[in-house]
Design a protein around this motif. Structure first.
Motif, PDB file in Angstrom:
ATOM      1  N   GLY A  16       0.727  -1.170  -0.018  1.00 28.98           N
ATOM      2  CA  GLY A  16       0.035  -0.009  -0.166  1.00 28.98           C
ATOM      3  C   GLY A  16       0.971   1.148  -0.058  1.00 28.98           C
ATOM      4  N   ILE A  17       2.062   1.251   0.284  1.00 32.15           N
ATOM      5  CA  ILE A  17       2.867   2.367   0.385  1.00 32.15           C
ATOM      6  C   ILE A  17       2.998   2.633  -1.117  1.00 32.15           C
ATOM      7  N   TYR A  45      -5.662  11.729   2.459  1.00 33.33           N
ATOM      8  CA  TYR A  45      -5.561  11.168   1.172  1.00 33.33           C
ATOM      9  C   TYR A  45      -6.148  11.426   0.061  1.00 33.33           C
ATOM     10  N   THR A  75      -1.704   7.413   2.453  1.00 37.37           N
ATOM     11  CA  THR A  75      -2.100   6.275   1.689  1.00 37.37           C
ATOM     12  C   THR A  75      -3.711   6.269   1.934  1.00 37.37           C
ATOM     13  N   HIS A 130      -6.613  -0.126   2.283  1.00 39.36           N
ATOM     14  CA  HIS A 130      -5.277  -0.827   2.211  1.00 39.36           C
ATOM     15  C   HIS A 130      -5.233  -1.717   3.596  1.00 39.36           C
TER      16      HIS A 130
END
Length: 414
Positions: free
Chosen positions: A310-311, A334, A357, A362
């Motif tokens: 997810g990064i 985000y 994120t 995620h």
């Protein structure tokens, strides 16, 4: 030489093994893990993070798809102010998760739920009140207030019939934060039943800035214990963050802690909700694979494995389905970061968002691998199998290793 089992956590006349398992979301601290710890005589946490998603997964409800269907026309809009949670559905999901867990409880231990203030859900006060109330209604033994100061959380449930019956605790990272909480709630004449003091080596969101390495748990514990003594308050204090062995735990118990809260070593147990392939990533991790970054939209630094998928991912915000981090005005950091990248790259088929994120999506997909600072040591707690993978442990084995080990020893699985 003393060991953890020589101590007991006392709530009135009730005595418990002084081991608490932290409430890791989303459904990483599963009901199965909490139930096993309670059976063994300690305290297990479940988490109410994204509880509607957890209900869908565990009880075949359709809460997420129903919410998405209701707000589907808004998916392409950056304005999420009209995307709200149905409080009746939130209540049902919480009752599902908590109620069925409590029905299955066996043993002399307790089951608590971890409740994050930073899950603002586009209606911070109303949704937090519902989550707390529904958990109490469903029979939870205790509630741990986390991810925020929770200065007004006690007041939200002061009229509940279990307000003075259930165990209520707060997570702090400094005596100053504790003092603020106590001062704000003084009129209620209701002290917390326990205080979790979380140090800078904990997993997930931290109660520190990016200067976290300048602090240490032992010093903060000493400061909190001294503060309570000065105030003539007898409240059990639970040490948390970076406690990797039974000997580590015993040192804090001898310092004056009533119990220890641990989590990292339980992430690689069979009862933990992480997928098996991700448990192997935790086993394989080196110390260099662990980082603290600021990609969480909550504003808190967050510890995770650098390899988390997810990064840097630039998925479109999915607030219509989830939206747990929308603030009181329907904003999320985000969304702002995503819109900025879309504007900078108008013809790109896929964008990357480096600084924030989409934590809801995620975490739901297990693509943000939050972890404690000691995760790199997990490989030393098990055996490597012939195929190169690491043997997954049982919660009972890890619990008993904390409970009975001495001399910094760790018992490997048979």
């Amino acid at each position: 030489m003393k060991r953890v089992d020589d101590f007991r956590l006392r709530f009135g006349k009730q005595e418990l093994v002084p081991i608490v398992i932290g409430g890791m979301g989303v459904d990483i601290s599963t009901a199965e893990l909490a139930l096993e710890v309670a059976r063994l005589g300690g305290i297990g946490h479940i988490s109410d993070a994204m509880v509607q998603t957890v209900s869908d997964t565990r009880f075949d409800t359709k809460f997420v798809s129903q919410k998405l269907k209701q707000y589907k026309a808004n998916v392409a809009s950056s304005d999420k102010s009209d995307v709200h949670f149905n409080l009746d559905v939130l209540e049902e999901a919480t009752r599902n998760h908590v109620g069925r867990t409590m029905e299955a409880k066996r043993g002399d231990g307790l089951i608590f739920i971890n409740c994050m203030e930073k899950l603002t859900m586009n209606a911070p006060r109303e949704t937090l009140r519902m989550r707390l109330t529904a958990a109490l209604d469903a029979g939870i033994d205790g509630i741990t207030l986390s991810a925020g100061l929770h200065l007004g959380s006690f007041a939200l449930i002061e009229d509940h019939p279990r307000f003075r019956d259930a165990k209520l605790g707060i997570i702090v990272s400094s005596p100053r934060a504790l003092a603020m909480f106590l001062r704000k709630n003084a009129r209620l004449q209701r002290l917390p039943d326990y205080i979790v003091v979380e140090g800078p080596l904990a997993g997930g969101h931290l109660g520190f800035g990016m200067d976290w390495a300048q602090y240490d748990l032992a010093t903060i514990m000493a400061e909190v214990l001294a503060f309570l003594k000065t105030e003539h308050l007898d409240i059990p204090v639970i040490a948390a963050g970076g406690i990797f062995t039974g000997s580590d735990a015993t040192a804090f118990l001898e310092q004056g802690a009533a119990a220890v809260q641990v989590a990292t070593r339980f992430t690689v147990t069979r009862e933990c909700g992480l997928p098996d392939k991700i448990k192997q990533e935790y086993f394989k991790a080196s110390e260099d694979d662990i980082e603290v970054n600021t990609i969480s939209p909550t504003g808190y630094p967050m510890r995770m494995l650098k390899g988390s998928p997810g990064i840097g991912d630039g998925i479109r915000p999915n607030c219509e389905a989830y939206g747990y981090l929308l603030d009181a005005k329907g904003n999320c950091a985000y969304i702002d970061a995503y819109n900025r990248e879309v504007e900078l790259h108008p013809t790109a088929k896929k964008i990357s968002v480096k600084d924030k994120t989409c934590l809801c999506t995620h975490m739901r997909n297990f693509d943000i691998w939050t972890c404690g600072q000691t995760t790199w040591r997990l490989k030393d707690t098990t055996r490597r199998l012939a195929d190169g993978s690491y043997q997954v442990l049982s919660a009972e084995q890890v619990f008993h290793d904390y409970q009975f080990s001495t001399d910094q020893k760790i018992a490997l699985p048979s």
